[in-house]
Every structure is written in C-alpha cells, then in structure tokens.
Design an enzyme around this catalytic site. Structure first.
Site, PDB file in Angstrom:
ATOM      1  N   HIS A 307       0.856  -1.195   0.000  1.00 50.41           N
ATOM      2  CA  HIS A 307       0.000   0.000   0.000  1.00 50.41           C
ATOM      3  C   HIS A 307       0.887   1.238   0.000  1.00 50.41           C
ATOM      4  O   HIS A 307       1.955   1.249   0.595  1.00 50.41           O
ATOM      5  CB  HIS A 307      -0.884   0.020   1.265  1.00 50.41           C
ATOM      6  CG  HIS A 307      -2.054   0.932   1.158  1.00 50.41           C
ATOM      7  ND1 HIS A 307      -1.962   2.277   1.424  1.00 50.41           N
ATOM      8  CD2 HIS A 307      -3.327   0.711   0.774  1.00 50.41           C
ATOM      9  CE1 HIS A 307      -3.134   2.843   1.235  1.00 50.41           C
ATOM     10  NE2 HIS A 307      -3.986   1.916   0.833  1.00 50.41           N
ATOM     11  N   ASP A 364      -8.047  -5.053  -0.298  1.00 57.57           N
ATOM     12  CA  ASP A 364      -8.520  -5.871  -1.429  1.00 57.57           C
ATOM     13  C   ASP A 364      -8.176  -7.344  -1.307  1.00 57.57           C
ATOM     14  O   ASP A 364      -8.662  -8.158  -2.091  1.00 57.57           O
ATOM     15  CB  ASP A 364      -7.911  -5.325  -2.729  1.00 57.57           C
ATOM     16  CG  ASP A 364      -8.435  -3.933  -3.044  1.00 57.57           C
ATOM     17  OD1 ASP A 364      -7.622  -3.011  -3.202  1.00 57.57           O
ATOM     18  OD2 ASP A 364      -9.662  -3.766  -3.067  1.00 57.57           O
TER      19      ASP A 364
HETATM   20  C1  SDX Z   1      -6.102   0.384  -2.962  1.00 54.85           C
HETATM   21  O1  SDX Z   1      -4.223   4.753  -1.813  1.00 54.85           O
HETATM   22  C2  SDX Z   1      -5.236   4.172  -1.250  1.00 54.85           C
HETATM   23  O2  SDX Z   1      -5.720   4.542  -0.194  1.00 54.85           O
HETATM   24  C3  SDX Z   1      -5.821   3.046  -2.075  1.00 54.85           C
HETATM   25  C4  SDX Z   1      -6.866   2.187  -1.379  1.00 54.85           C
HETATM   26  C5  SDX Z   1      -8.121   2.971  -1.099  1.00 54.85           C
HETATM   27  O3  SDX Z   1      -8.859   2.589  -0.186  1.00 54.85           O
HETATM   28  O4  SDX Z   1      -8.436   3.900  -1.886  1.00 54.85           O
HETATM   29  O5  SDX Z   1      -6.358   1.689  -0.147  1.00 54.85           O
HETATM   30  C6  SDX Z   1      -7.273   1.001  -2.255  1.00 54.85           C
HETATM   31  O6  SDX Z   1      -5.821   0.775  -4.066  1.00 54.85           O
HETATM   32  C7  SDX Z   1      -5.290  -0.659  -2.248  1.00 54.85           C
HETATM   33  C8  SDX Z   1      -4.041  -1.162  -3.087  1.00 54.85           C
HETATM   34  C9  SDX Z   1      -4.539  -2.222  -4.072  1.00 54.85           C
HETATM   35  N1  SDX Z   1      -3.486  -2.576  -5.049  1.00 54.85           N
HETATM   36  C10 SDX Z   1      -2.856  -3.769  -4.993  1.00 54.85           C
HETATM   37  O7  SDX Z   1      -3.084  -4.631  -4.128  1.00 54.85           O
HETATM   38  C11 SDX Z   1      -1.879  -4.013  -6.151  1.00 54.85           C
HETATM   39  C12 SDX Z   1      -0.585  -4.645  -5.606  1.00 54.85           C
HETATM   40  N2  SDX Z   1       0.090  -3.624  -4.824  1.00 54.85           N
HETATM   41  C13 SDX Z   1       1.148  -2.873  -5.489  1.00 54.85           C
HETATM   42  O8  SDX Z   1       0.971  -2.683  -6.865  1.00 54.85           O
HETATM   43  C14 SDX Z   1       1.653  -1.675  -4.688  1.00 54.85           C
HETATM   44  O9  SDX Z   1       1.893  -2.129  -3.412  1.00 54.85           O
HETATM   45  C15 SDX Z   1       0.806  -0.416  -4.634  1.00 54.85           C
HETATM   46  C16 SDX Z   1       0.425   0.076  -5.987  1.00 54.85           C
HETATM   47  C17 SDX Z   1      -0.434  -0.639  -3.820  1.00 54.85           C
HETATM   48  C18 SDX Z   1       1.645   0.672  -3.920  1.00 54.85           C
HETATM   49  O10 SDX Z   1       2.726   0.911  -4.731  1.00 54.85           O
HETATM   50  P1  SDX Z   1       3.837   2.062  -4.378  1.00 54.85           P
HETATM   51  O11 SDX Z   1       3.479   2.745  -3.111  1.00 54.85           O
HETATM   52  O12 SDX Z   1       4.038   2.898  -5.601  1.00 54.85           O
HETATM   53  O13 SDX Z   1       5.124   1.199  -4.060  1.00 54.85           O
HETATM   54  P2  SDX Z   1       6.097   0.621  -5.144  1.00 54.85           P
HETATM   55  O14 SDX Z   1       5.318   0.084  -6.319  1.00 54.85           O
HETATM   56  O15 SDX Z   1       7.167   1.627  -5.411  1.00 54.85           O
HETATM   57  O16 SDX Z   1       6.710  -0.649  -4.355  1.00 54.85           O
HETATM   58  C19 SDX Z   1       7.801  -0.472  -3.427  1.00 54.85           C
HETATM   59  C20 SDX Z   1       8.568  -1.806  -3.493  1.00 54.85           C
HETATM   60  C21 SDX Z   1       9.022  -2.168  -4.912  1.00 54.85           C
HETATM   61  O17 SDX Z   1      10.164  -3.003  -4.824  1.00 54.85           O
HETATM   62  P3  SDX Z   1      11.664  -2.291  -4.987  1.00 54.85           P
HETATM   63  O18 SDX Z   1      11.620  -1.572  -6.343  1.00 54.85           O
HETATM   64  O19 SDX Z   1      11.805  -1.372  -3.806  1.00 54.85           O
HETATM   65  O20 SDX Z   1      12.608  -3.483  -4.965  1.00 54.85           O
HETATM   66  O21 SDX Z   1       7.723  -2.871  -3.077  1.00 54.85           O
HETATM   67  C22 SDX Z   1       7.518  -3.775  -4.164  1.00 54.85           C
HETATM   68  C23 SDX Z   1       7.890  -3.027  -5.428  1.00 54.85           C
HETATM   69  O22 SDX Z   1       8.308  -3.933  -6.450  1.00 54.85           O
HETATM   70  N3  SDX Z   1       6.086  -4.144  -4.164  1.00 54.85           N
HETATM   71  C24 SDX Z   1       5.625  -5.372  -4.411  1.00 54.85           C
HETATM   72  C25 SDX Z   1       4.229  -5.279  -4.235  1.00 54.85           C
HETATM   73  N4  SDX Z   1       3.895  -4.017  -3.904  1.00 54.85           N
HETATM   74  C26 SDX Z   1       5.043  -3.313  -3.873  1.00 54.85           C
HETATM   75  N5  SDX Z   1       6.246  -6.532  -4.755  1.00 54.85           N
HETATM   76  C27 SDX Z   1       5.432  -7.619  -4.941  1.00 54.85           C
HETATM   77  N6  SDX Z   1       4.078  -7.614  -4.781  1.00 54.85           N
HETATM   78  C28 SDX Z   1       3.450  -6.456  -4.431  1.00 54.85           C
HETATM   79  N7  SDX Z   1       2.119  -6.443  -4.283  1.00 54.85           N
END
Ligand code: SDX
Length: 428
Positions: A307, A364
């Site tokens: 998140h 989710d």
């Molecule tokens: C919602 O913002 C809100 O409030 C949203 C929400 C709401 O109520 O409105 O809470 C609802 O959207 C919840 C989130 C739902 N999405 C997912 O479940 C999709 C999977 N999650 C990721 O795509 C990610 O965690 C995000 C999009 C939610 C957040 O991404 P960020 O904050 O941009 O973080 P990032 O992508 O830069 O990740 C940081 C690190 C990275 O690794 P490094 O480059 O540091 O090595 O964490 C890793 C990412 O690769 N990472 C994951 C991961 N999420 C982040 N690796 C594997 N699986 C994951 N799910």
C-alpha cells in the site's frame, strides 16, 4: 513563533511556513515557493505531497489507524449501518434517528432511474465490463438532472444532486449485474433499507420474492463501510481535480470510477481472486508464486499486498479477514481459495522481501472472497468498491467546492528538445 522550514538556494535562505494538522501531521507550505524562488518541487506519484487540507478522513499508515470524521473505523464497522456512515462522511456528523429516517426516505424517493436510461443498458454487449458501464451510466445522469449542470448551484441544488446520485447508484449497479445475466431488472422497494434494497435488486427475481439473509446484509454493510473513504487516494484525487474545474458532480464521480478501475487501485480486488484462482489451478504452490512476486524479472505482483500509505497492517484488512471467516462459517461455505490466501499471507509476512518493504495485506486481499461468498461475479467486485466509496467521493467533492479550492493545475520540469530548426517535408 510559528514553525518554519529554511531552504538554502545559492546565496539566499528562504523561510517557508509549516502547518500542523489536528492529528499533528506537519507540512511545509510551498504555495508561494515559485514566486519567492523561481523554483518548483517535483514528486512523481505525489508520494510526499499533500494536495489539500481535509476534515473528512484521517489515516496513519505507520500505526494502521483509520478514522472517518474522528470516529475509528473499527467502531463504525461494528456499530453503524452503511447509510449512517454515508451521512457522517457527507454531512459531518452521525445522524439522529429522525435525520437517518428522513435521509432514507429521500433516498427511497429518488431510487428509480429515468426509463430512458434502459436504452443505455440495451446498448452494452452482455459481457461489457461492469466498470466501463458504470462510468458511462453515472455520467449519463446529467441528461436527466438539469440542476446538476447549474454553473452556480445553490446548496439545495447540490444536495439534490448528491441525494439523487446516492439513491440511484444501487439501482444502476444492480441493473448492470442483471443486464450481464440477461435477467429482467428488479425495481427498488421503498419498504427496504438502502443495503437490503440493493441486495433485493441484485439477487431478486420477477417470478418470486426472495429471502434476504440478514447475515448477508450485515456483511455487505460492513464491506461498504470499510470502503467508504480513504483520504486522497488515486480515485478521490481524480474526483477532486475534475471537480476543481467546476465540473458537475456526476462527471467528477465518473472520472473517479475510471481511476478506481485500475488493477493497482480498486481493480485489485478482482485481480486478487483471479490470482488465487490461477494459483489454485496451478496446484496451489504458494512458495512458487511468492518467488515470482519477488523476482524483478517477473512482472507478477502479489495482488492485494502492499500500500502507498499503510506500512503496517491495513486496519480494514484485519476487519475483513475476520468477517471472511465469520461469513463463510455462517453460510457454510468452504472456499479453497481462502486457504490459499491464508497460506500466501502467512508466507509473505515472514519473508524478508515483504517485511523489508513493509508489504502487508490491504483492503482488497480478502474482500473478493466475501463478495464471491455473497454471490457476486468477479468482474462486479470493483463496482462494489465504487458503491462503497461513493459517499467518500461525494464528501471530498463537496469539501473541495465549499472551500472554494482553485482549479488543479500541477507544474512540470521540461526535459525535451530545445530550439530545433524547422525541417521542410522534402528534407525529412
Ligand atoms: C487500494 O491509496 C489508497 O488509499 C488506495 C486504497 C483505497 O482505499 O483507496 O487503499 C485502495 O488501491 C489498495 C491497493 C490495491 N493494489 C494492490 O493490491 C496491487 C498490488 N500492490 C502494489 O501494486 C503496490 O503495493 C501499490 C500500488 C499498492 C503501492 O505501490 P507504491 O506505493 O508505488 O510502491 P512501489 O510500487 O514503489 O513498491 C515499493 C517496493 C518495490 O520493490 P523495490 O523496487 O523497492 O525493490 O515494493 C515492491 C515493489 O516492487 N512491491 C511489491 C508489491 N507491492 C510493492 N512486490 C510484490 N508484490 C506487491 N504487491
């Protein structure tokens, strides 16, 4: 002496004001930065940038705290109906019984759609994604509510527009579901409360009355409450910036629905179930899929994990996980993907990759399992997220308009070509 931030640029030092919120959050006010220094700031994805001051929702990502108008989400989910929480978000206080009854009466009164809207449903192929239909249908409400287009709306105009949208959303959503099945639309019933009416229109039949299980209605109320608002997330920020151009509420909400559709945002609840099904069909080897999620050369991500703000457990996920166990037990459902979800969560929470990046289950991760247990098809899950988020979007849009916030127009740093000589076509 109010707190300031000093910024040194070349030989000069500038003092910028610091503002403090009611929960002691701190922000450096850069609204005069470019006028004073010629510099702007840049922050891709707005990870460190506040867009507004809001009195609606407070969350603390490190502590896993979420409150609507000062009330903890755990209390609201336990003690309130979704309609009470919608009233709280939109009007700022929990309603008295009389105020809630009047609110319910208004929503019952406006629950019908104009019969001409059926022509829009006829135009969609039966397999058209429900989120694409929802965007179009919500925006089409402007055609039947001229007061929603008033460029200088009165408070009554705005409140009527709000009530109509809140009242019609369950009808719009349930008819999308019925349309996908090729079944007749079920009309709203004034004798039913907001959520029971939605379940009646979604699962009801023209040939016979159905029993609406109170366990199912209670679960739906809880799920909708947990999705009702979440400060300046991607879709809410979209609603606010579209509304900042003085665009009407319906089109602003339609834009928010589009933003929510993305699998990184609200679309994740559909993506989680599709992921769990894929793992189940692949033999249920959760270690293999955890490894894929960690592999930088593999674009697989553990959907429902991580998140932008929560670097601790998403408090909503905790409540939903418990509700999941309760509801499946009460309904006597044994869903194999629930076991896979629990194994994935257990493995990820002890894996250094996820621990170091503070990746926890989010709202989710478990919600889709409950939606499925309640009888919804997977491609309706994000529409249900939108149904829950609607009062939050409305409250945020209202707050932005009442605070007379300026049109949103971010700056940029140009990194493209400079001063190129024009080349005639013959020489290209
Ligand atoms: C919602 O913002 C809100 O409030 C949203 C929400 C709401 O109520 O409105 O809470 C609802 O959207 C919840 C989130 C739902 N999405 C997912 O479940 C999709 C999977 N999650 C990721 O795509 C990610 O965690 C995000 C999009 C939610 C957040 O991404 P960020 O904050 O941009 O973080 P990032 O992508 O830069 O990740 C940081 C690190 C990275 O690794 P490094 O480059 O540091 O090595 O964490 C890793 C990412 O690769 N990472 C994951 C991961 N999420 C982040 N690796 C594997 N699986 C994951 N799910």
């Amino acid at each position: 002496m109010s707190e300031t931030a000093s910024i040194n640029l070349g030989e000069k030092t500038y003092e910028l004001p610091v503002i403090t919120g009611t929960e002691n959050e701190k922000a450096i006010d850069i609204s005069k930065l470019r006028d004073q220094t010629g510099y702007i700031t840049i922050d891709s994805g707005f990870k460190n940038t506040g867009s507004t001051k809001s009195a609606i929702t407070y969350l603390d990502g490190e502590q896993g705290i979420l409150k609507y108008r000062g009330y903890p989400i755990e209390v609201l989910a336990e003690k309130c109906s979704f309609l009470e929480v919608a009233y709280l978000l939109i009007y700022g206080d929990l309603p008295s019984q009389a105020a809630l009854d009047e609110f319910q009466r208004e929503l019952s009164y406006h629950a019908l759609l104009h019969e001409d809207m059926k022509k829009f449903y006829d135009g969609f192929p039966s397999k058209a994604h429900p989120m694409g239909q929802l965007c179009s249908l919500v925006s089409s409400l402007t055609a039947f509510s001229p007061e929603s287009l008033n460029p200088n709306p009165t408070q009554d105009d705005i409140n009527l527009t709000v009530l109509k949208l809140l009242a019609k959303m369950p009808t719009i959503v349930s008819w999308i579901h019925k349309g996908s099945l090729g079944e007749p639309f079920i009309y709203p019933q004034n004798r039913l409360d907001y959520v029971s009416n939605f379940m009646h229109m979604t699962f009801g039949q023209v040939t016979h009355e159905i029993d609406i299980d109170p366990v199912v209605v209670d679960a739906m109320n809880k799920l909708l409450i947990l999705h009702a608002d979440h400060e300046q997330n991607c879709s809410t920020s979209t609603v606010r910036i579209v509304g900042s151009s003085e665009c009407n509420l319906y089109a602003s909400i339609s834009a928010g629905i589009s933003a929510l559709w993305g699998p990184l945002h609200g679309g994740a609840n559909q993506a989680v179930i599709e992921m769990l099904e894929k793992i189940k069909d692949d033999g249920g080897d959760t270690d293999k899929w955890i490894a894929k999620a960690k592999d930088k050369n593999d674009n697989f991500r553990l959907m429902g994990f991580g998140h932008r703000v929560y670097k601790n457990f998403d408090p909503r996920a905790k409540i939903i996980k418990k509700a999941c166990d309760d509801i499946l037990a009460k309904l006597g459902i044994n869903d194999p993907v629930l076991e896979i979800a629990k194994r994935l969560e257990e493995a990820a929470l002890s894996d250094p990759y996820f621990v170091e990046r503070k990746l926890y289950p989010n709202v989710d991760f478990y919600s889709g399992i409950i939606y499925r247990a309640l009888g919804f098809p997977t491609d309706m899950f994000t529409v249900l997220f939108a149904l829950g988020r609607l009062p939050g979007w409305i409250a945020q849009w209202k707050e932005m308009r009442e605070n007379k916030e300026p049109i949103g127009r971010p700056r940029q740093v140009y990194v493209g070509a400079v001063d190129r000589d024009f080349v005639e076509m013959a020489k290209r």
